[in-house]
Design a protein around this motif. Structure first.
Motif, PDB file in Angstrom:
ATOM      1  N   ASP A 165      15.002  47.065  24.079  1.00 21.97           N
ATOM      2  CA  ASP A 165      14.673  46.675  25.623  1.00 21.97           C
ATOM      3  C   ASP A 165      14.546  48.013  26.482  1.00 21.97           C
ATOM      4  OD1 ASP A 165      13.651  43.846  25.440  1.00 21.97           O
ATOM      5  OD2 ASP A 165      14.855  42.594  26.482  1.00 21.97           O
ATOM      6  N   GLU A 166      15.844  48.477  26.453  1.00 22.07           N
ATOM      7  CA  GLU A 166      15.720  49.461  27.403  1.00 22.07           C
ATOM      8  C   GLU A 166      14.553  50.850  26.857  1.00 22.07           C
ATOM      9  OE1 GLU A 166      19.725  51.410  26.219  1.00 22.07           O
ATOM     10  OE2 GLU A 166      20.184  50.089  27.492  1.00 22.07           O
ATOM     11  N   ARG A 253       7.218  37.955  29.005  1.00 21.72           N
ATOM     12  CA  ARG A 253       8.009  38.805  29.747  1.00 21.72           C
ATOM     13  C   ARG A 253       9.274  39.453  29.031  1.00 21.72           C
ATOM     14  NH1 ARG A 253      11.450  37.657  34.926  1.00 21.72           N
ATOM     15  NH2 ARG A 253      12.552  39.420  34.108  1.00 21.72           N
ATOM     16  N   GLY A 254       9.518  40.990  29.398  1.00 15.23           N
ATOM     17  CA  GLY A 254      10.428  41.476  28.829  1.00 15.23           C
ATOM     18  C   GLY A 254      12.133  41.760  29.040  1.00 15.23           C
ATOM     19  N   GLY A 255      12.473  42.478  28.082  1.00 19.28           N
ATOM     20  CA  GLY A 255      14.081  42.673  29.601  1.00 19.28           C
ATOM     21  C   GLY A 255      15.205  40.846  28.686  1.00 19.28           C
ATOM     22  N   MET A 256      15.933  41.392  29.394  1.00 21.53           N
ATOM     23  CA  MET A 256      17.871  40.223  29.162  1.00 21.53           C
ATOM     24  C   MET A 256      18.013  40.398  30.487  1.00 21.53           C
ATOM     25  SD  MET A 256      19.992  42.334  26.593  1.00 21.53           S
ATOM     26  CE  MET A 256      21.153  41.514  26.803  1.00 21.53           C
ATOM     27  N   MET A 257      19.625  39.075  30.733  1.00 31.77           N
ATOM     28  CA  MET A 257      19.664  39.386  31.739  1.00 31.77           C
ATOM     29  C   MET A 257      21.147  40.363  31.788  1.00 31.77           C
ATOM     30  SD  MET A 257      20.060  34.649  32.467  1.00 31.77           S
ATOM     31  CE  MET A 257      20.861  35.622  34.161  1.00 31.77           C
ATOM     32  N   LYS A 258      21.143  40.358  33.086  1.00 32.81           N
ATOM     33  CA  LYS A 258      22.306  42.075  33.374  1.00 32.81           C
ATOM     34  C   LYS A 258      23.460  40.808  34.652  1.00 32.81           C
ATOM     35  CE  LYS A 258      20.490  45.894  31.075  1.00 32.81           C
ATOM     36  NZ  LYS A 258      21.201  45.638  29.527  1.00 32.81           N
ATOM     37  N   VAL A 259      24.511  40.410  34.548  1.00 37.96           N
ATOM     38  CA  VAL A 259      24.659  39.385  35.064  1.00 37.96           C
ATOM     39  C   VAL A 259      26.072  40.017  35.649  1.00 37.96           C
ATOM     40  CG1 VAL A 259      26.176  37.356  35.865  1.00 37.96           C
ATOM     41  CG2 VAL A 259      23.586  38.102  34.713  1.00 37.96           C
ATOM     42  N   THR A 277      21.216  42.166  37.705  1.00 40.40           N
ATOM     43  CA  THR A 277      21.637  43.680  37.810  1.00 40.40           C
ATOM     44  C   THR A 277      20.728  44.481  37.339  1.00 40.40           C
ATOM     45  OG1 THR A 277      23.444  44.126  36.608  1.00 40.40           O
ATOM     46  CG2 THR A 277      24.121  43.356  39.097  1.00 40.40           C
ATOM     47  N   GLN A 278      19.621  43.210  36.617  1.00 41.26           N
ATOM     48  CA  GLN A 278      18.961  44.352  35.284  1.00 41.26           C
ATOM     49  C   GLN A 278      17.438  44.606  36.681  1.00 41.26           C
ATOM     50  OE1 GLN A 278      19.962  40.672  35.270  1.00 41.26           O
ATOM     51  NE2 GLN A 278      17.604  39.835  36.132  1.00 41.26           N
ATOM     52  N   ALA A 279      17.179  45.901  36.045  1.00 45.62           N
ATOM     53  CA  ALA A 279      16.091  46.131  36.469  1.00 45.62           C
ATOM     54  C   ALA A 279      14.313  45.498  37.080  1.00 45.62           C
ATOM     55  CB  ALA A 279      15.975  47.323  36.264  1.00 45.62           C
ATOM     56  N   ARG A 307      19.460  31.586  39.660  1.00 46.17           N
ATOM     57  CA  ARG A 307      17.623  31.881  39.584  1.00 46.17           C
ATOM     58  C   ARG A 307      17.204  33.044  40.642  1.00 46.17           C
ATOM     59  NH1 ARG A 307      14.026  27.126  40.645  1.00 46.17           N
ATOM     60  NH2 ARG A 307      15.233  25.248  39.866  1.00 46.17           N
ATOM     61  N   GLY A 308      18.149  33.077  41.679  1.00 49.29           N
ATOM     62  CA  GLY A 308      17.962  33.991  42.467  1.00 49.29           C
ATOM     63  C   GLY A 308      18.444  35.599  41.966  1.00 49.29           C
ATOM     64  N   ARG A 309      18.329  36.656  42.604  1.00 49.89           N
ATOM     65  CA  ARG A 309      18.979  37.923  42.892  1.00 49.89           C
ATOM     66  C   ARG A 309      20.455  37.757  42.594  1.00 49.89           C
ATOM     67  NH1 ARG A 309      17.538  42.000  39.338  1.00 49.89           N
ATOM     68  NH2 ARG A 309      15.407  42.236  40.532  1.00 49.89           N
TER      69      ARG A 309
END
Length: 345
Positions: A165-166, A253-259, A277-279, A307-309
């Motif tokens: 993903d990076e 969509r791409g990506g994964m969660m960073k919490v 905190t993911q982009a 749900r949110g940032r």
């Protein structure tokens, strides 16, 4: 007499040594290897063939074909899940790297249910084949070796997904008429992230609904074609609720969660601060919170919906916890940095 998708037909011509093993539930089990690899080849495919068939039949539904032949071939490097006659690379029967071939055998047998009997109706939905076979390989490992081995495989896959993903943050599992069809299948995306999508879905809807939906999906589309939308509708029926949000965010969509987050206990209330905190834009996911309280024999588990940032949560907890963890059962594809905070004066 069983219908087979055209791309799953094969014909292998060679001088073979053939072993006819005892039939399983009336299904002939055969091994076809080159004569010089007879001894090691027969041993390679003896295990865990029947155990995988038993596991899949119990979990999903009856085996769809009239035989199972495992065939050594110079036409593939790994495995090719051709219906009822699986092809394996030329080194599969030589006794080299037996552990690797064991996992390939599990994967290709799982394909007989998913990808073969239930076939994706378009290459854009090939995760319905490869993501399923990958996850069911993990599930069989859990069945045969225990949960620690299962979780270890998921964590290994997560490391590969993160790295991929990076480099390709926009890569999506379900495509829409790719200009370059060579990109339709990737090991990190289609296989490994596809497996994680199934694992997360199981976490979201629960074991009972997940397995009910999987069995219904197989029964409804056996010997036929299916799309991601078909699978989603079956799982929505099993859950009794809409899942478009889940399928859209993890497959298109791409990506994964960073919490990142902290917890504090404040006189009967457990307060959580959680930030994605993911982009990429925030994901919506229910996440379990494991609460370890002195004197309680089991980990208490509550669920928050992220749900949110950045969000705050308050949970009633009468005694001060010894520890608090996000996603203790590891059902969410995410990196977590979560620790105890300080009560502000």
């Amino acid at each position: 007499s069983v219908p087979i998708s055209p791309w799953l037909y094969v014909l292998g011509v060679a001088r073979f040594a053939v072993e006819h093993r005892p039939a399983w539930r009336g299904v002939p089990i055969q091994t076809w290897v080159y004569p010089q690899d007879r001894e090691t080849g027969f041993a390679t495919f003896a295990e865990p063939t029947v155990q995988v068939l038993e596991f899949m039949a119990h979990r999903v539904g009856s085996y769809p074909y009239e035989k199972l032949a495992q065939v050594q071939s110079n036409s593939v490097r790994g495995g090719m899940e051709s219906a009822s006659a699986i092809f394996y690379g030329p080194t599969s029967a030589t006794g080299e790297r037996p552990g690797r071939w064991r996992n390939v055998i599990i994967h290709e047998i799982a394909h007989q249910w998913f990808g073969n009997s239930v076939t994706e109706d378009d290459w854009d939905h090939v995760w319905l084949s490869e993501g399923f076979a990958t996850y069911f390989t993990h599930l069989f490992i859990e069945h045969s070796e225990g949960r620690d081995a299962f979780v270890a495989r998921l964590q290994d896959d997560k490391d590969i997904i993160r790295s991929f993903d990076e480099k390709q943050p926009d890569y999506r599992i379900v495509h829409d008429e790719l200009a370059d069809m060579r990109r339709v299948v990737t090991q990190p995306g289609t296989y490994k992230k596809g497996a994680w999508v199934l694992h997360m879905l199981r976490g979201v809807i629960g074991d009972d609904a997940f397995w009910s939906g999987i069995r219904e999906y197989y029964a409804r589309y056996r010997n036929a074609n299916a799309s991601t939308a078909d699978f989603r509708r079956v799982m929505e029926d099993a859950r009794g609720g809409e899942l478009g949000w889940f399928f859209d965010q993890w497959l298109t969509r791409g990506g994964m969660m960073k919490v990142q987050g902290t917890w504090v206990w404040d006189a009967g209330t457990l307060r959580l601060e959680v930030e994605q905190t993911q982009a990429a834009s925030p994901f919506r996911m229910p996440i379990e919170v494991g609460i370890d309280i002195t004197g309680e024999p089991y980990l208490r588990v509550e669920t928050i919906e992220v749900r949110g940032r950045k969000q705050s949560f308050a949970l009633p907890v009468e005694a001060e916890p010894r520890a608090v963890a996000l996603d203790p059962r590891q059902f969410v594809l995410m990196d977590v940095d979560f620790s105890r905070g300080e009560i502000e004066p």
